[in-house]
Motif scaffolding. Structure first.
Motif, PDB file in Angstrom:
ATOM      1  N   ASP A 195       2.565 -12.454   2.224  1.00 23.00           N
ATOM      2  CA  ASP A 195       1.493 -13.414   1.958  1.00 23.00           C
ATOM      3  C   ASP A 195       1.475 -13.716   0.465  1.00 23.00           C
ATOM      4  O   ASP A 195       1.115 -12.845  -0.341  1.00 23.00           O
ATOM      5  N   PRO A 196       1.837 -14.916   0.033  1.00 22.52           N
ATOM      6  CA  PRO A 196       1.868 -15.216  -1.396  1.00 22.52           C
ATOM      7  C   PRO A 196       0.491 -15.251  -2.037  1.00 22.52           C
ATOM      8  O   PRO A 196       0.372 -15.251  -3.265  1.00 22.52           O
ATOM      9  N   CYS A 197      -0.534 -15.297  -1.227  1.00 20.44           N
ATOM     10  CA  CYS A 197      -1.899 -15.363  -1.740  1.00 20.44           C
ATOM     11  C   CYS A 197      -2.636 -14.030  -1.595  1.00 20.44           C
ATOM     12  O   CYS A 197      -3.842 -13.952  -1.846  1.00 20.44           O
ATOM     13  N   ALA A 198      -1.933 -13.012  -1.178  1.00 14.71           N
ATOM     14  CA  ALA A 198      -2.555 -11.692  -1.023  1.00 14.71           C
ATOM     15  C   ALA A 198      -2.882 -11.096  -2.385  1.00 14.71           C
ATOM     16  O   ALA A 198      -2.236 -11.390  -3.398  1.00 14.71           O
ATOM     17  N   THR A 199      -3.890 -10.281  -2.415  1.00  9.79           N
ATOM     18  CA  THR A 199      -4.247  -9.483  -3.583  1.00  9.79           C
ATOM     19  C   THR A 199      -4.243  -8.017  -3.158  1.00  9.79           C
ATOM     20  O   THR A 199      -4.282  -7.722  -1.953  1.00  9.79           O
ATOM     21  N   PRO A 200      -4.192  -7.092  -4.098  1.00  9.22           N
ATOM     22  CA  PRO A 200      -4.291  -5.681  -3.691  1.00  9.22           C
ATOM     23  C   PRO A 200      -5.528  -5.391  -2.848  1.00  9.22           C
ATOM     24  O   PRO A 200      -5.473  -4.609  -1.895  1.00  9.22           O
ATOM     25  N   LEU A 201      -6.653  -6.057  -3.174  1.00  6.86           N
ATOM     26  CA  LEU A 201      -7.881  -5.836  -2.406  1.00  6.86           C
ATOM     27  C   LEU A 201      -7.747  -6.378  -0.991  1.00  6.86           C
ATOM     28  O   LEU A 201      -8.158  -5.728  -0.022  1.00  6.86           O
ATOM     29  N   SER A 202      -7.175  -7.575  -0.844  1.00 11.89           N
ATOM     30  CA  SER A 202      -7.036  -8.135   0.503  1.00 11.89           C
ATOM     31  C   SER A 202      -6.032  -7.332   1.325  1.00 11.89           C
ATOM     32  O   SER A 202      -6.230  -7.131   2.527  1.00 11.89           O
ATOM     33  N   ALA A 203      -4.966  -6.872   0.683  1.00 10.82           N
ATOM     34  CA  ALA A 203      -3.970  -6.068   1.397  1.00 10.82           C
ATOM     35  C   ALA A 203      -4.571  -4.753   1.858  1.00 10.82           C
ATOM     36  O   ALA A 203      -4.297  -4.279   2.968  1.00 10.82           O
ATOM     37  N   LEU A 224       0.831  -1.201   0.000  1.00 12.85           N
ATOM     38  CA  LEU A 224       0.000   0.000   0.000  1.00 12.85           C
ATOM     39  C   LEU A 224       0.866   1.252   0.000  1.00 12.85           C
ATOM     40  O   LEU A 224       0.483   2.283  -0.565  1.00 12.85           O
ATOM     41  N   THR A 225       2.036   1.176   0.614  1.00 13.00           N
ATOM     42  CA  THR A 225       2.956   2.311   0.631  1.00 13.00           C
ATOM     43  C   THR A 225       3.438   2.621  -0.779  1.00 13.00           C
ATOM     44  O   THR A 225       3.456   3.784  -1.208  1.00 13.00           O
ATOM     45  N   ALA A 226       3.816   1.575  -1.518  1.00 15.03           N
ATOM     46  CA  ALA A 226       4.276   1.771  -2.894  1.00 15.03           C
ATOM     47  C   ALA A 226       3.146   2.233  -3.789  1.00 15.03           C
ATOM     48  O   ALA A 226       3.345   3.064  -4.682  1.00 15.03           O
ATOM     49  N   ARG A 227       1.949   1.712  -3.551  1.00 11.61           N
ATOM     50  CA  ARG A 227       0.786   2.115  -4.351  1.00 11.61           C
ATOM     51  C   ARG A 227       0.469   3.591  -4.114  1.00 11.61           C
ATOM     52  O   ARG A 227       0.164   4.326  -5.061  1.00 11.61           O
ATOM     53  N   GLU A 228       0.529   4.024  -2.867  1.00 15.15           N
ATOM     54  CA  GLU A 228       0.275   5.434  -2.561  1.00 15.15           C
ATOM     55  C   GLU A 228       1.337   6.325  -3.194  1.00 15.15           C
ATOM     56  O   GLU A 228       1.025   7.401  -3.718  1.00 15.15           O
ATOM     57  N   ALA A 229       2.596   5.879  -3.172  1.00 14.25           N
ATOM     58  CA  ALA A 229       3.672   6.666  -3.776  1.00 14.25           C
ATOM     59  C   ALA A 229       3.468   6.807  -5.277  1.00 14.25           C
ATOM     60  O   ALA A 229       3.722   7.875  -5.855  1.00 14.25           O
ATOM     61  N   LEU A 230       2.982   5.750  -5.924  1.00 16.93           N
ATOM     62  CA  LEU A 230       2.741   5.825  -7.368  1.00 16.93           C
ATOM     63  C   LEU A 230       1.591   6.769  -7.678  1.00 16.93           C
ATOM     64  O   LEU A 230       1.699   7.605  -8.586  1.00 16.93           O
TER      65      LEU A 230
END
Length: 245
Positions: A164-172, A89-95
């Motif tokens: 978590d290898p099964c995480a998705t952007p929505l779950s994160a 989420l940190t990287a997504r916010e930075a983008l």
């Protein structure tokens, strides 16, 4: 992340010039779209966006400009960090912050004349922005497990501090009390709310999704209808996270 079509030669993306007449901007990560769908499909979508200029409801014609967000070094750098962990989420916010900074610089003094912002492609092309939610009830935090990938390997507990290898952007996002939204991209005003921020777009905001064929078909329908949607049908939608309410 890895390109769907690997080995394509690097190609510089160029934004359109924003003029005194521009009232619509298209946010387009042309490099990511090309790596996902191919060179010809990307050129077809860009040409279709150009065809929108001059159409629209009478007296409210579209005058568009494509902003190739990947042409900005700041956006490209932030993208590479998110690609290393698409659930950060940190990287997504930075983008999303880098995208908005580039758009602000590209618009300059023309910002107030922009009526519409259109994002081209799905979350894999231009990621939704994460916004913290501070509501104590009816939030998505309790649904994070349901938003993970499914399968036998995804039933195992994840050790604290491990990815978590099964995480998705929505779950994160749900697990950290965030929602994913396009609102910050809409030339938005940020208002303090519940210890965080509420982003209120100042321009009409939407996405053209998802494949090149679907995007071009949507554009063709808009042009055919001259931007006027007949109010002879309706759609009612529901969101699974609230199914138990």
């Amino acid at each position: 992340w890895a390109p769907t079509i690997p080995g394509l030669p690097a190609e510089a993306s160029v934004s359109d010039v924003v003029t005194d007449e521009t009232n619509t901007v298209y946010l387009f990560d042309q490099a990511r779209f090309r790596d996902t769908y191919g060179v010809e499909e990307t050129a077809t979508v860009r040409a279709a966006l150009a065809r929108l200029t001059g159409d629209g409801a009478q007296g409210d014609d579209v005058v568009g400009a494509v902003l190739a967000i990947d042409s900005d070094p700041g956006v490209a750098a932030a993208r590479s960090i998110l690609d290393a962990n698409s659930c950060s989420l940190t990287a997504r916010e930075a983008l999303s912050t880098a995208v908005n900074a580039y758009v602000a610089a590209a618009l300059g003094d023309h910002r107030d004349q922009i009526d519409s912002v259109v994002i081209v492609g799905g979350d894999d092309i231009v990621p939704f922005a994460p916004v913290a939610q501070h509501t104590g009830q009816f939030n998505e935090a309790s649904h994070s497990d349901a938003l993970r990938l499914s399968g036998d390997a995804c039933t195992l507990a994840v050790p604290e501090g491990s990815l978590d290898p099964c995480a998705t952007p929505l779950s994160a996002a749900a697990a950290t009390n965030h929602i994913l939204t396009d609102d910050p991209y809409g030339l938005a005003t940020a208002y303090r709310s519940l210890g965080g921020y509420l982003y209120v777009p100042n321009a009409a905001l939407g996405r053209l999704v998802e494949t090149p064929e679907q995007i071009v078909a949507t554009i063709d329908r808009f042009i055919e209808a001259d931007g006027v949607l007949e109010a002879d049908s309706s759609l009612t939608g529901g969101y699974g996270a609230w199914a138990e309410l």
